[in-house]
Design a protein around this motif. Structure first.
Motif, PDB file in Angstrom:
ATOM      1  N   PRO A  35      40.618  45.723  28.925  1.00  0.00           N
ATOM      2  CA  PRO A  35      40.506  45.725  30.336  1.00  0.00           C
ATOM      3  C   PRO A  35      38.685  45.125  30.725  1.00  0.00           C
ATOM      4  O   PRO A  35      38.981  44.383  31.419  1.00  0.00           O
ATOM      5  CB  PRO A  35      40.722  46.480  30.750  1.00  0.00           C
ATOM      6  CG  PRO A  35      42.027  47.560  29.602  1.00  0.00           C
ATOM      7  CD  PRO A  35      41.068  46.995  28.386  1.00  0.00           C
ATOM      8  N   LEU A  38      38.152  41.988  30.615  1.00  0.00           N
ATOM      9  CA  LEU A  38      39.143  41.030  31.988  1.00  0.00           C
ATOM     10  C   LEU A  38      38.221  41.576  33.244  1.00  0.00           C
ATOM     11  O   LEU A  38      38.471  40.841  34.036  1.00  0.00           O
ATOM     12  CB  LEU A  38      40.716  41.748  31.576  1.00  0.00           C
ATOM     13  CG  LEU A  38      41.338  41.285  31.019  1.00  0.00           C
ATOM     14  CD1 LEU A  38      42.073  41.945  30.758  1.00  0.00           C
ATOM     15  CD2 LEU A  38      41.560  39.933  30.828  1.00  0.00           C
ATOM     16  N   ASP A  39      37.727  42.348  32.929  1.00  0.00           N
ATOM     17  CA  ASP A  39      37.087  43.048  34.522  1.00  0.00           C
ATOM     18  C   ASP A  39      35.528  42.449  34.282  1.00  0.00           C
ATOM     19  O   ASP A  39      34.943  42.140  36.103  1.00  0.00           O
ATOM     20  CB  ASP A  39      36.734  44.476  34.550  1.00  0.00           C
ATOM     21  CG  ASP A  39      37.974  45.304  34.795  1.00  0.00           C
ATOM     22  OD1 ASP A  39      38.458  44.968  35.521  1.00  0.00           O
ATOM     23  OD2 ASP A  39      37.622  46.997  33.958  1.00  0.00           O
ATOM     24  N   ASP A  68      50.954  42.391  30.864  1.00  0.00           N
ATOM     25  CA  ASP A  68      49.366  42.935  31.747  1.00  0.00           C
ATOM     26  C   ASP A  68      48.664  41.745  32.713  1.00  0.00           C
ATOM     27  O   ASP A  68      48.053  42.273  33.993  1.00  0.00           O
ATOM     28  CB  ASP A  68      48.143  43.333  30.982  1.00  0.00           C
ATOM     29  CG  ASP A  68      48.742  45.090  30.509  1.00  0.00           C
ATOM     30  OD1 ASP A  68      49.399  45.843  30.784  1.00  0.00           O
ATOM     31  OD2 ASP A  68      47.874  45.168  29.560  1.00  0.00           O
ATOM     32  N   PHE A  72      47.124  41.054  36.292  1.00  0.00           N
ATOM     33  CA  PHE A  72      45.940  40.517  37.017  1.00  0.00           C
ATOM     34  C   PHE A  72      45.918  39.307  37.033  1.00  0.00           C
ATOM     35  O   PHE A  72      44.064  38.598  38.041  1.00  0.00           O
ATOM     36  CB  PHE A  72      45.391  39.919  34.680  1.00  0.00           C
ATOM     37  CG  PHE A  72      43.884  39.683  34.662  1.00  0.00           C
ATOM     38  CD1 PHE A  72      42.613  40.247  35.098  1.00  0.00           C
ATOM     39  CD2 PHE A  72      44.458  38.025  34.336  1.00  0.00           C
ATOM     40  CE1 PHE A  72      41.274  39.556  34.855  1.00  0.00           C
ATOM     41  CE2 PHE A  72      42.639  37.681  34.166  1.00  0.00           C
ATOM     42  CZ  PHE A  72      41.516  38.490  34.549  1.00  0.00           C
ATOM     43  N   ARG A  75      44.911  40.353  41.240  1.00  0.00           N
ATOM     44  CA  ARG A  75      43.746  40.261  40.940  1.00  0.00           C
ATOM     45  C   ARG A  75      42.455  38.776  40.619  1.00  0.00           C
ATOM     46  O   ARG A  75      41.988  39.150  41.762  1.00  0.00           O
ATOM     47  CB  ARG A  75      43.506  41.209  39.901  1.00  0.00           C
ATOM     48  CG  ARG A  75      43.670  43.073  40.000  1.00  0.00           C
ATOM     49  CD  ARG A  75      43.075  43.642  39.092  1.00  0.00           C
ATOM     50  NE  ARG A  75      42.433  43.215  38.620  1.00  0.00           N
ATOM     51  CZ  ARG A  75      40.830  43.562  37.451  1.00  0.00           C
ATOM     52  NH1 ARG A  75      41.798  44.536  36.508  1.00  0.00           N
ATOM     53  NH2 ARG A  75      40.064  44.219  37.862  1.00  0.00           N
ATOM     54  N   CYS A  76      43.130  38.183  40.012  1.00  0.00           N
ATOM     55  CA  CYS A  76      42.162  36.761  40.039  1.00  0.00           C
ATOM     56  C   CYS A  76      42.850  35.806  41.809  1.00  0.00           C
ATOM     57  O   CYS A  76      41.212  35.740  42.127  1.00  0.00           O
ATOM     58  CB  CYS A  76      43.139  35.729  38.811  1.00  0.00           C
ATOM     59  SG  CYS A  76      42.557  35.973  37.714  1.00  0.00           S
ATOM     60  N   PRO A  83      44.037  31.904  38.304  1.00  0.00           N
ATOM     61  CA  PRO A  83      44.489  32.488  36.187  1.00  0.00           C
ATOM     62  C   PRO A  83      45.379  31.603  36.099  1.00  0.00           C
ATOM     63  O   PRO A  83      47.012  30.941  36.683  1.00  0.00           O
ATOM     64  CB  PRO A  83      45.788  33.830  36.862  1.00  0.00           C
ATOM     65  CG  PRO A  83      46.108  33.596  38.191  1.00  0.00           C
ATOM     66  CD  PRO A  83      44.946  32.158  39.446  1.00  0.00           C
TER      67      PRO A  83
END
Length: 257
Positions: A35, A38-39, A68, A72, A75-76, A83
């Motif tokens: 994570p 990824l952040d 997941d 994500f 969020r992208c 993504p």
């Protein structure tokens, strides 16, 4: 025809849309099980973020990484990033990974170890089936081959024409280095010298096929900008990065070009 980037019509707007695939300069590969990484990828400014299930994500964590990826990927898009994911070969777990990933509407799927046009044909068929299954527009998911052997680069002309989904290709310079017999502890200059004609051959094949050439990563902390200058002089306008701090200098160089 450039693949469409799937976006929900009820929420999409030009202000929220990421850059079209063919215009992406930075392609950041990250593990799918971390994570924090990824952040960090979202904060890096990279225009395309690729969750790498093949090399960067341990086998035991791949199922969870696929699950997941749905959140994500959203969020992208909220951060105006594309993504994407790199799966394993279809016969080595990639088929199941693809089925799990497609509900996240990835902009592209990367395929590793591509050495023939049949690799592309088989993945294109699998993508079509998955798009139908999850209700996506046919052809909306791009397919990006990773050419990472002498055989793969040698067959680039046929590979890049194997499907209209192929609008970009990645040079896998790490595995190509090993295939060419470059020692793991070789000096950066030695590695760059041996790879130079293969990188030129790759970018020339992509130009002929009207396909975006994504240069391979520079795995060293030093020398990135010098190597980037060499690559740009030979026609590269996009690059894979594995170090988030390389994104900003990459963007500066390509913006000034």
């Amino acid at each position: 025809m450039e693949p469409l980037i799937p976006t929900p019509s009820s929420r999409a707007s030009s202000a929220q849309s990421p850059k079209p695939l063919a215009q992406c300069r930075s392609w950041l590969f990250v593990p799918g099980h971390d994570p924090a990484r990824l952040d960090q990828a979202l904060d890096s400014g990279a225009e395309a973020i690729i969750v790498d299930l093949e090399e960067f994500t341990p086998a035991a964590d791949r199922r969870q990484a696929c699950d997941d990826f749905v959140a994500f990927a959203e969020r992208c898009r909220q951060h105006q990033r594309l993504p994407m994911a790199r799966i394993n070969p279809l016969t080595q777990g990639g088929k199941g990974e693809l089925a799990a990933l497609m509900r996240a509407r990835p902009a592209a799927i990367f395929l590793p170890q591509v050495e023939s046009s049949m690799d592309i044909v088989l993945l294109a068929l699998a993508l079509a089936r998955e798009e139908r299954r999850v209700g996506l527009e046919q052809g909306c998911t791009a397919l990006i081959p990773t050419l990472e052997s002498a055989a793969g680069v040698g067959a680039a002309a046929e590979i890049l024409k194997a499907s209209p989904r192929v609008s970009a290709a990645l040079l896998g310079s790490g595995d190509l280095s090993r295939d060419l017999g470059i020692a793991a502890d070789a000096a950066p200059d030695e590695r760059a010298s041996v790879l130079a004609p293969w990188r030129q051959r790759f970018v020339d094949a992509c130009a002929k096929a009207e396909c975006l050439a994504i240069d391979g990563p520079w795995p060293y902390r030093e020398g990135f900008e010098q190597d980037l200058k060499w690559a740009m002089a030979r026609g590269f306008r996009a690059r894979c990065v594995v170090l988030p701090e390389q994104v900003a200098p990459l963007h500066r160089a390509l913006t000034d070009a």
